[in-house]
Design an enzyme around this catalytic site. Structure first.
Site, short mmCIF file in Angstrom:
data_model
loop_
_atom_site.label_atom_id
_atom_site.label_comp_id
_atom_site.label_asym_id
_atom_site.label_seq_id
_atom_site.Cartn_x
_atom_site.Cartn_y
_atom_site.Cartn_z
N SER A 63 0.83 -1.21 0.00
CA SER A 63 0.00 0.00 0.00
C SER A 63 0.86 1.26 0.00
CB SER A 63 -0.90 0.02 1.23
OG SER A 63 -1.69 -1.14 1.28
N1 SAH Z 1 -1.18 -4.14 3.78
C1 SAH Z 1 -0.55 -4.78 2.66
C2 SAH Z 1 -1.47 -4.69 1.46
C3 SAH Z 1 -1.47 -5.94 0.69
S1 SAH Z 1 -2.60 -5.99 -0.65
C4 SAH Z 1 0.79 -4.14 2.37
O1 SAH Z 1 0.98 -2.96 2.72
O2 SAH Z 1 1.65 -4.79 1.78
C5 SAH Z 1 -3.87 -7.02 0.01
C6 SAH Z 1 -3.49 -8.38 0.45
O3 SAH Z 1 -4.68 -9.08 0.81
C7 SAH Z 1 -2.81 -9.24 -0.62
O4 SAH Z 1 -1.59 -9.71 -0.14
C8 SAH Z 1 -3.80 -10.37 -0.85
O5 SAH Z 1 -3.18 -11.60 -1.18
C9 SAH Z 1 -4.51 -10.44 0.48
N2 SAH Z 1 -5.81 -11.10 0.44
C10 SAH Z 1 -6.74 -11.03 -0.54
N3 SAH Z 1 -7.83 -11.78 -0.22
C11 SAH Z 1 -7.57 -12.32 1.01
C12 SAH Z 1 -8.32 -13.18 1.87
N4 SAH Z 1 -9.51 -13.64 1.56
N5 SAH Z 1 -7.74 -13.53 3.04
C13 SAH Z 1 -6.52 -13.07 3.40
N6 SAH Z 1 -5.77 -12.25 2.61
C14 SAH Z 1 -6.29 -11.88 1.43
#
Ligand code: SAH
Length: 216
Positions: A63
């Site tokens: 993010s």
């Molecule tokens: N806060 C993180 C943002 C990652 S993007 C950062 O700063 O790096 C969102 C993340 O949610 C991704 O890694 C994706 O794989 C995860 N995600 C998507 N669906 C999900 C689910 N059902 N359960 C757990 N994680 C999930």
């Protein structure tokens, strides 16, 4: 990691976050403590301190720092709280929260991202983080209730199990909306009258996906 990136860049980033309206000193301090270059993909390390989202493995993103700071501020965390995070991703948001809350439970659907993030938490000795591979739609029943819940992927609705796992007096922050870009950071407070919602900032997040075979 190159010597060219580091603490000076973090100080500049924090100054730019202040200019953009992040006023909470605890949040700014936490942002200054976390080396974002650890969490970016090596190919994008030279852009680690630009205030932008960047690609990570598995088609996901780390993010934008402003959004991490904004959501952390909206979450109103203190160091007595137990926090659930859905979507560990790179682990950057988790690392920021680890400096603010008491204990952070974080769930990621992709095994590969989970393992990479865990390794970073170990290296940085962030020992109040508990990680798990799982389906964030279901929350983490064994550990509920949570004082704070943050979801870092978008869905059209807040998954009901997450609302159930929110403590009375607790707060949830999540991007809610469709995948065409109409999403808003939504803040939910659980009071003895029910759930009170407020929509704040327009955002664009990757979708919360249903856990599938090859991710587990
Ligand atoms: N806060 C993180 C943002 C990652 S993007 C950062 O700063 O790096 C969102 C993340 O949610 C991704 O890694 C994706 O794989 C995860 N995600 C998507 N669906 C999900 C689910 N059902 N359960 C757990 N994680 C999930």
């Amino acid at each position: 990691m190159t010597n060219a990136i580091g603490v000076n860049d973090r100080v500049s980033l924090v100054m730019s976050l202040r200019k953009k309206g992040i006023g909470n000193v605890e949040i700014l301090r936490a942002m200054e403590l976390v080396p974002r270059e650890y969490f970016t993909h090596p190919a994008f390390r030279d852009q680690a301190y630009y205030d932008i989202a960047l690609p990570i493995d598995c088609g996901q993103t780390i993010s934008q720092p402003y959004i991490v700071a904004y959501m952390s501020e909206a979450l109103a965390v203190d160091n007595a709280q137990k926090i659930l995070e859905i979507g560990t991703g790179s682990g950057y948001q988790t690392a920021v929260l680890s400096h603010l809350g008491r204990r952070i439970f974080t769930i990621e659907t992709y095994r590969e991202l989970h393992a990479a993030a865990q390794q970073k938490f170990d290296e940085l000795e962030l020992d109040n983080i508990v990680t798990r591979v799982g389906d964030g739609f279901e929350g983490w029943r064994e550990q509920a209730p949570f004082d704070r819940i943050i979801v870092t992927a978008a869905a059209p609705e807040i998954p009901p199990p997450l609302l159930e796992q929110l403590a009375l007096g607790g707060r949830l922050v999540m991007p809610v909306g469709d995948m065409r870009g109409n999403q808003k950071i939504t803040i939910v407070e659980r009071t003895n009258k029910g759930f009170e919602r407020e929509q704040v900032l327009p955002v664009r997040f990757v979708p919360l996906v249903r856990t599938h075979e090859d991710s587990a």
